[in-house]
Design a protein around this motif. Structure first.
Motif, short mmCIF file in Angstrom:
data_model
loop_
_atom_site.label_atom_id
_atom_site.label_comp_id
_atom_site.label_asym_id
_atom_site.label_seq_id
_atom_site.Cartn_x
_atom_site.Cartn_y
_atom_site.Cartn_z
N GLY A 1 0.79 -1.22 0.00
CA GLY A 1 0.00 0.00 0.00
C GLY A 1 0.82 1.27 0.00
N GLY A 2 2.12 1.13 0.21
CA GLY A 2 3.00 2.28 0.25
C GLY A 2 3.48 2.70 -1.13
N SER A 3 4.44 3.62 -1.13
CA SER A 3 4.95 4.19 -2.37
C SER A 3 6.47 4.24 -2.36
CB SER A 3 4.41 5.61 -2.58
OG SER A 3 3.00 5.61 -2.69
N LEU A 4 7.03 4.17 -3.54
CA LEU A 4 8.45 4.41 -3.77
C LEU A 4 8.59 5.14 -5.10
CD1 LEU A 4 10.18 1.02 -2.81
CD2 LEU A 4 10.39 3.18 -1.59
N ARG A 5 9.66 5.91 -5.21
CA ARG A 5 9.94 6.62 -6.46
C ARG A 5 11.35 6.24 -6.89
NH1 ARG A 5 7.81 11.44 -8.87
NH2 ARG A 5 9.34 12.67 -10.03
N LEU A 6 11.45 5.55 -8.01
CA LEU A 6 12.74 5.18 -8.55
C LEU A 6 13.21 6.26 -9.52
CD1 LEU A 6 12.18 1.39 -9.35
CD2 LEU A 6 12.83 2.47 -7.18
N SER A 7 14.51 6.45 -9.53
CA SER A 7 15.13 7.38 -10.46
C SER A 7 16.18 6.65 -11.29
CB SER A 7 15.79 8.55 -9.72
OG SER A 7 14.86 9.27 -8.96
N LEU B 1 7.86 8.85 -15.82
CA LEU B 1 8.03 10.27 -16.15
C LEU B 1 9.47 10.50 -16.58
CD1 LEU B 1 6.50 11.54 -12.80
CD2 LEU B 1 5.31 11.63 -14.98
N ARG B 2 9.70 11.56 -17.32
CA ARG B 2 11.08 11.89 -17.64
C ARG B 2 11.30 13.39 -17.52
NH1 ARG B 2 12.48 9.45 -23.03
NH2 ARG B 2 14.46 10.54 -22.71
N ASP B 3 12.51 13.73 -17.14
CA ASP B 3 12.96 15.11 -17.07
C ASP B 3 14.22 15.18 -17.93
OD1 ASP B 3 14.05 17.59 -16.48
OD2 ASP B 3 13.47 17.51 -14.38
N SER B 4 14.04 15.58 -19.17
CA SER B 4 15.18 15.57 -20.09
C SER B 4 16.22 16.61 -19.70
CB SER B 4 14.69 15.80 -21.52
OG SER B 4 13.94 14.68 -21.98
N ALA B 5 15.82 17.67 -19.08
CA ALA B 5 16.79 18.69 -18.64
C ALA B 5 17.76 18.10 -17.62
CB ALA B 5 16.06 19.89 -18.05
N LYS B 6 17.28 17.11 -16.86
CA LYS B 6 18.13 16.46 -15.85
C LYS B 6 18.60 15.09 -16.31
CE LYS B 6 15.89 18.79 -11.95
NZ LYS B 6 15.15 18.62 -10.67
N SER B 7 18.26 14.71 -17.55
CA SER B 7 18.64 13.39 -18.08
C SER B 7 18.24 12.27 -17.12
CB SER B 7 20.14 13.33 -18.38
OG SER B 7 20.49 14.25 -19.38
N THR B 8 17.04 12.36 -16.61
CA THR B 8 16.57 11.41 -15.61
C THR B 8 15.16 10.93 -15.95
OG1 THR B 8 17.90 12.49 -13.90
CG2 THR B 8 16.11 11.08 -13.15
N VAL B 9 14.94 9.65 -15.72
CA VAL B 9 13.61 9.08 -15.85
C VAL B 9 13.20 8.54 -14.49
CG1 VAL B 9 14.45 6.81 -16.58
CG2 VAL B 9 12.14 7.53 -17.20
N PHE B 10 11.92 8.64 -14.18
CA PHE B 10 11.41 8.25 -12.88
C PHE B 10 10.34 7.17 -13.04
CE2 PHE B 10 13.42 11.78 -10.81
CZ PHE B 10 13.41 12.81 -11.74
N LEU B 11 10.20 6.37 -12.01
CA LEU B 11 9.08 5.44 -11.93
C LEU B 11 8.43 5.65 -10.56
CD1 LEU B 11 7.56 3.14 -13.40
CD2 LEU B 11 8.94 1.54 -12.05
#
Length: 124
Positions: A15-21, A71-81
């Protein structure tokens, strides 16, 4: 050469959350599609989610639809889940991958670069 480094894994309760980078060292990150895959103990690696080069198209495996967001942030060259409403069956090593075709694919053979993986453990 593109280097991908995942972070953000850990232990969560059901039921919790995590954010991968997933951070990329390459300067051409902005034209790559990016995918997330996972591998549970004793099982084959499976597709989780992917996003095309400009973020305009995302795809998910059925078991995570409505719970996970890529999600992606191309300015930071990072993708998130972003992973919400986690379930014990979400446990596994999560890998990000880069696809030079720029199109989001579910098939791992499309992906050219892979990170080392980050462990996600969801307890019941």
């Amino acid at each position: 050469q593109v280097r991908l480094v995942e972070s953000g894994g850990g232990l969560a309760q059901a039921g919790g959350s995590l954010r991968l980078s997933c951070a990329s060292s390459g300067r051409i990150f902005s034209i790559y599609a990016m995918g997330w895959f996972r591998q549970a103990p004793g099982k084959e690696r499976e597709f989780v989610a992917a996003i095309n080069w400009n973020g305009g198209n995302t795809i998910y495996t059925d078991s995570v639809k409505g719970r996970f967001t890529v999600l992606r942030d191309s300015a930071k060259s990072t993708v998130f889940l972003q992973m919400n409403s986690l379930k014990p069956e979400d446990t596994g090593v999560y890998y990000c991958a880069g696809d030079k075709s720029a199109v989001a694919h579910t098939d791992a053979t499309w992906y050219d670069y892979w990170g080392q993986g980050t462990q996600v453990t969801v307890s019941s």
